[in-house]
Scaffold this active site. Structure first.
Site, PDB file in Angstrom:
ATOM      1  CB  SER A   1      19.049  -4.866  -2.562  1.00 33.38           C
ATOM      2  OG  SER A   1      19.067  -5.496  -3.824  1.00 33.38           O
TER       3      SER A   1
ATOM      4  CB  ALA B   1       2.215  -0.384   3.962  1.00 36.10           C
TER       5      ALA B   1
ATOM      6  CG  PHE C   1       3.710  -0.598  -6.483  1.00 34.42           C
ATOM      7  CD1 PHE C   1       3.620   0.165  -7.630  1.00 34.42           C
ATOM      8  CD2 PHE C   1       4.315  -0.034  -5.367  1.00 34.42           C
ATOM      9  CE1 PHE C   1       4.112   1.470  -7.677  1.00 34.42           C
ATOM     10  CE2 PHE C   1       4.817   1.262  -5.398  1.00 34.42           C
ATOM     11  CZ  PHE C   1       4.715   2.020  -6.554  1.00 34.42           C
TER      12      PHE C   1
ATOM     13  NE  ARG D   1      31.626  -1.148 -30.608  1.00 29.25           N
ATOM     14  CZ  ARG D   1      31.749  -0.456 -29.506  1.00 29.25           C
ATOM     15  NH1 ARG D   1      31.322  -0.962 -28.369  1.00 29.25           N
ATOM     16  NH2 ARG D   1      32.287   0.742 -29.537  1.00 29.25           N
TER      17      ARG D   1
ATOM     18  CD  GLU E   1      -2.717  -1.103   2.592  1.00 32.61           C
ATOM     19  OE1 GLU E   1      -2.778  -0.040   3.251  1.00 32.61           O
ATOM     20  OE2 GLU E   1      -3.315  -2.138   2.892  1.00 32.61           O
TER      21      GLU E   1
ATOM     22  N   GLY F   1      28.235   0.044 -26.324  1.00 33.68           N
ATOM     23  CA  GLY F   1      28.630   1.443 -26.465  1.00 33.68           C
ATOM     24  C   GLY F   1      27.418   2.322 -26.759  1.00 33.68           C
TER      25      GLY F   1
ATOM     26  CD  GLU G   1       7.888 -11.892  -5.595  1.00 33.80           C
ATOM     27  OE1 GLU G   1       8.224 -12.850  -4.889  1.00 33.80           O
ATOM     28  OE2 GLU G   1       7.408 -12.009  -6.735  1.00 33.80           O
TER      29      GLU G   1
HETATM   30  N1  COS Z   1       8.337 -17.003   7.744  1.00 33.29           N
HETATM   31  C1  COS Z   1       7.327 -17.157   8.620  1.00 33.29           C
HETATM   32  N2  COS Z   1       6.978 -16.182   9.485  1.00 33.29           N
HETATM   33  C2  COS Z   1       7.664 -15.034   9.433  1.00 33.29           C
HETATM   34  C3  COS Z   1       8.712 -14.805   8.539  1.00 33.29           C
HETATM   35  C4  COS Z   1       9.042 -15.854   7.667  1.00 33.29           C
HETATM   36  N3  COS Z   1      10.006 -15.719   6.769  1.00 33.29           N
HETATM   37  N4  COS Z   1       9.201 -13.562   8.715  1.00 33.29           N
HETATM   38  C5  COS Z   1       8.492 -13.023   9.705  1.00 33.29           C
HETATM   39  N5  COS Z   1       7.566 -13.920  10.126  1.00 33.29           N
HETATM   40  C6  COS Z   1       6.582 -13.750  11.184  1.00 33.29           C
HETATM   41  C7  COS Z   1       7.254 -13.423  12.507  1.00 33.29           C
HETATM   42  O1  COS Z   1       7.598 -14.602  13.197  1.00 33.29           O
HETATM   43  C8  COS Z   1       6.146 -12.674  13.200  1.00 33.29           C
HETATM   44  O2  COS Z   1       5.170 -13.602  13.638  1.00 33.29           O
HETATM   45  P1  COS Z   1       4.693 -13.632  15.156  1.00 33.29           P
HETATM   46  O3  COS Z   1       3.964 -12.343  15.368  1.00 33.29           O
HETATM   47  O4  COS Z   1       3.843 -14.830  15.247  1.00 33.29           O
HETATM   48  O5  COS Z   1       5.942 -13.710  15.978  1.00 33.29           O
HETATM   49  C9  COS Z   1       5.497 -11.880  12.073  1.00 33.29           C
HETATM   50  O6  COS Z   1       5.768 -12.609  10.888  1.00 33.29           O
HETATM   51  C10 COS Z   1       6.023 -10.480  11.934  1.00 33.29           C
HETATM   52  O7  COS Z   1       7.423 -10.538  11.720  1.00 33.29           O
HETATM   53  P2  COS Z   1       8.390  -9.343  12.088  1.00 33.29           P
HETATM   54  O8  COS Z   1       8.169  -8.947  13.511  1.00 33.29           O
HETATM   55  O9  COS Z   1       9.762  -9.728  11.694  1.00 33.29           O
HETATM   56  O10 COS Z   1       7.804  -8.179  11.177  1.00 33.29           O
HETATM   57  P3  COS Z   1       8.382  -6.742  10.822  1.00 33.29           P
HETATM   58  O11 COS Z   1       7.244  -5.804  10.796  1.00 33.29           O
HETATM   59  O12 COS Z   1       9.563  -6.442  11.685  1.00 33.29           O
HETATM   60  O13 COS Z   1       8.841  -6.845   9.279  1.00 33.29           O
HETATM   61  C11 COS Z   1      10.052  -7.434   7.331  1.00 33.29           C
HETATM   62  C12 COS Z   1       9.603  -7.768   8.753  1.00 33.29           C
HETATM   63  C13 COS Z   1      10.759  -6.121   7.167  1.00 33.29           C
HETATM   64  C14 COS Z   1      10.989  -8.581   7.011  1.00 33.29           C
HETATM   65  C15 COS Z   1       8.812  -7.470   6.392  1.00 33.29           C
HETATM   66  O14 COS Z   1       8.012  -6.309   6.602  1.00 33.29           O
HETATM   67  C16 COS Z   1       9.146  -7.584   4.939  1.00 33.29           C
HETATM   68  O15 COS Z   1       9.507  -8.647   4.461  1.00 33.29           O
HETATM   69  N6  COS Z   1       9.042  -6.492   4.195  1.00 33.29           N
HETATM   70  C17 COS Z   1       9.179  -6.506   2.770  1.00 33.29           C
HETATM   71  C18 COS Z   1       7.852  -6.821   2.168  1.00 33.29           C
HETATM   72  C19 COS Z   1       7.979  -7.119   0.732  1.00 33.29           C
HETATM   73  O16 COS Z   1       8.768  -7.934   0.309  1.00 33.29           O
HETATM   74  N7  COS Z   1       7.135  -6.457  -0.048  1.00 33.29           N
HETATM   75  C20 COS Z   1       7.041  -6.688  -1.421  1.00 33.29           C
HETATM   76  C21 COS Z   1       5.620  -7.076  -1.667  1.00 33.29           C
HETATM   77  S1  COS Z   1       5.378  -8.072  -3.042  1.00 33.29           S
HETATM   78  S2  COS Z   1       5.835  -6.949  -4.554  1.00 33.29           S
END
Ligand code: COS
Length: 387
Positions: free
Chosen positions: A367, A132, A158, A269, A129, A340, A364
């Site tokens: 980096s 987000a 997106f 080339r 979002e 080039g 997804e």
């Molecule tokens: N597998 C299973 N569970 C997972 C997990 C994984 N790989 N990663 C996190 N979790 C779980 C955690 O265990 C936690 O669960 P509980 O509440 O039961 O403990 C929950 O998910 C939240 O995890 P966390 O506290 O790590 O969340 P954060 O808000 O700190 O965020 C990141 C974690 C930054 C890793 C996450 O927001 C993320 O991956 N962001 C990128 C999103 C993305 O790729 N977007 C692209 C969308 S598709 S184009």
């Protein structure tokens, strides 16, 4: 012997990769330039992906798919991406939309939506979002109980394959006070009342794909909940663990495409009376790219194999996506340099690949997010070791 390492492919896997290579050579690659120029979604290619079984490759046989594992799916995504980045990205979007259903769908949901997907009615993953994207838990879309159903309100952005998919897996707040433990996934049909797509992104690359928004003021039922109530964040993260391996496979494909056109142009080339590849200034960076693509492919294949063995792939998946997408960056950058001035002008495959590649370091999980995920694991391991 090929310079870049290739995994051994057994009978069934070989068959799918050969089919993908044939379709790519005959149909997908010849369209790549036109799709990019006209920003056109290749419905005819999607039809071929569906008819050939490649769209539903990972869907279990009982739901009308081919029952292939992630290693096979990734090998096919890589093969298609090598010839047409947009078509490879569409295939990866099919896999991303199907994964939450594989992980958490009821039998009815799988029959309807995975079965539909294998027949061409794709499912899209709708998490991001405004505000987000990387901070996935920052979503504001809500699902509020209204009698025996849920009122879903908000806007997703997106969305890969948005507008071309029949249904959407929408992540919404069902318990806003509970943070990451208050998010639920819902299945939403595109034709339901109050579901509107009114914006398509005008993208730098992968211009043959559709990326849309999804506005929601609609009603869904308990039967549309995917997985457990309030456990949607975990489902999203587990889905992305697998999705990142698919993006790594796309990246290997795009890196190979850059290497293909760059190394051939370097032989064709001539400057100062000899092919440019005879200069170490060109052959050395090509050697680096060949080495990096080999390494990227090895991590990606091993990550997919680990996933297929049922192992946790949070670390290996993040490493595969991070490394492969950045290796692809260096490969297409070198290809432009070898061409080039021609590499800076359209139509040139290196120019197109240069733009197509860039999204691989963003979608997804950027980096930076992959490094953040890895950094957390490193810290946990180091803290454990120093206890
Ligand atoms: N597998 C299973 N569970 C997972 C997990 C994984 N790989 N990663 C996190 N979790 C779980 C955690 O265990 C936690 O669960 P509980 O509440 O039961 O403990 C929950 O998910 C939240 O995890 P966390 O506290 O790590 O969340 P954060 O808000 O700190 O965020 C990141 C974690 C930054 C890793 C996450 O927001 C993320 O991956 N962001 C990128 C999103 C993305 O790729 N977007 C692209 C969308 S598709 S184009």
């Amino acid at each position: 012997m090929a310079v870049i390492w290739q995994p051994e492919l057994d009978g069934e896997r070989r068959r799918w990769v050969d089919l993908a290579a044939r379709l790519t050579e005959d149909h997908f690659a010849p369209l790549a330039e036109e799709l990019d120029r006209d920003q056109r979604y290749p419905w005819e290619s999607v039809e071929r992906l569906v008819e050939s079984g490649l769209a539903g490759l990972f869907v279990p046989r009982e739901y009308g798919g081919q029952g292939a594992d992630l290693e096979t799916t990734c090998a096919v995504i890589e093969t298609v991406s090598r010839g047409c980045t947009s078509t490879g990205s569409i295939l990866a979007a099919y896999a991303l939309g199907g994964t939450p259903l594989l992980l958490a769908g009821t039998d009815r949901q799988k029959a309807e939506h995975l079965g539909g997907l294998a027949a061409g009615k794709a499912v899209s993953f709708a998490l991001s979002e405004e505000g987000a994207g990387s901070d996935a838990a920052g979503i504001r879309t809500t699902a509020v109980r209204e009698g025996d159903h849920w009122r879903l309100r908000g806007e997703k952005i997106f969305i890969g394959n948005g507008g071309a998919s029949q249904s959407y897996i929408v992540f919404a707040l069902t318990d806003p006070e509970a943070g990451t433990r208050g998010i639920t996934a819902f299945l939403v049909d595109k034709d339901a009342d109050g579901v509107v797509i009114d914006r398509y992104e005008d993208k730098m690359g992968i211009r043959g794909t559709l990326t849309s928004n999804l506005k929601l003021d609609t009603v869904v039922s308990d039967d549309d909940i995917l997985g457990e109530l309030n456990r949607g964040m975990r489902l999203a993260m587990r889905t992305l663990d697998a999705g990142r391996i698919s993006v790594a496979a796309q990246s290997v494909g795009v890196g190979l495409a850059g290497y293909d056109v760059g190394s051939r142009e370097a032989c064709r080339r001539q400057t100062f009376g000899k092919p440019v590849i005879d200069n170490q200034g060109i052959s050395f960076p090509l050697a680096d790219v060949a080495t990096e693509i080999t390494a990227a492919r090895m991590i990606t294949v091993e990550a997919a194999r680990a996933y297929d063995r049922g192992e946790n792939v949070s670390v290996l998946g993040a490493m595969a996506k991070l490394y492969a997408s950045e290796a692809a960056h260096r490969s297409v950058d070198l290809a432009v340099q070898i061409f080039g001035g021609a590499g800076y002008c359209r139509p040139c495959p290196a120019e197109r690949l240069y733009r197509d590649q860039r999204i691989l370091e963003i979608y997804e999980g950027t980096s930076e997010i992959q490094r953040l995920v890895l950094g957390r694991f490193i810290k946990a391991e180091a803290e454990e070791a120093s206890r």
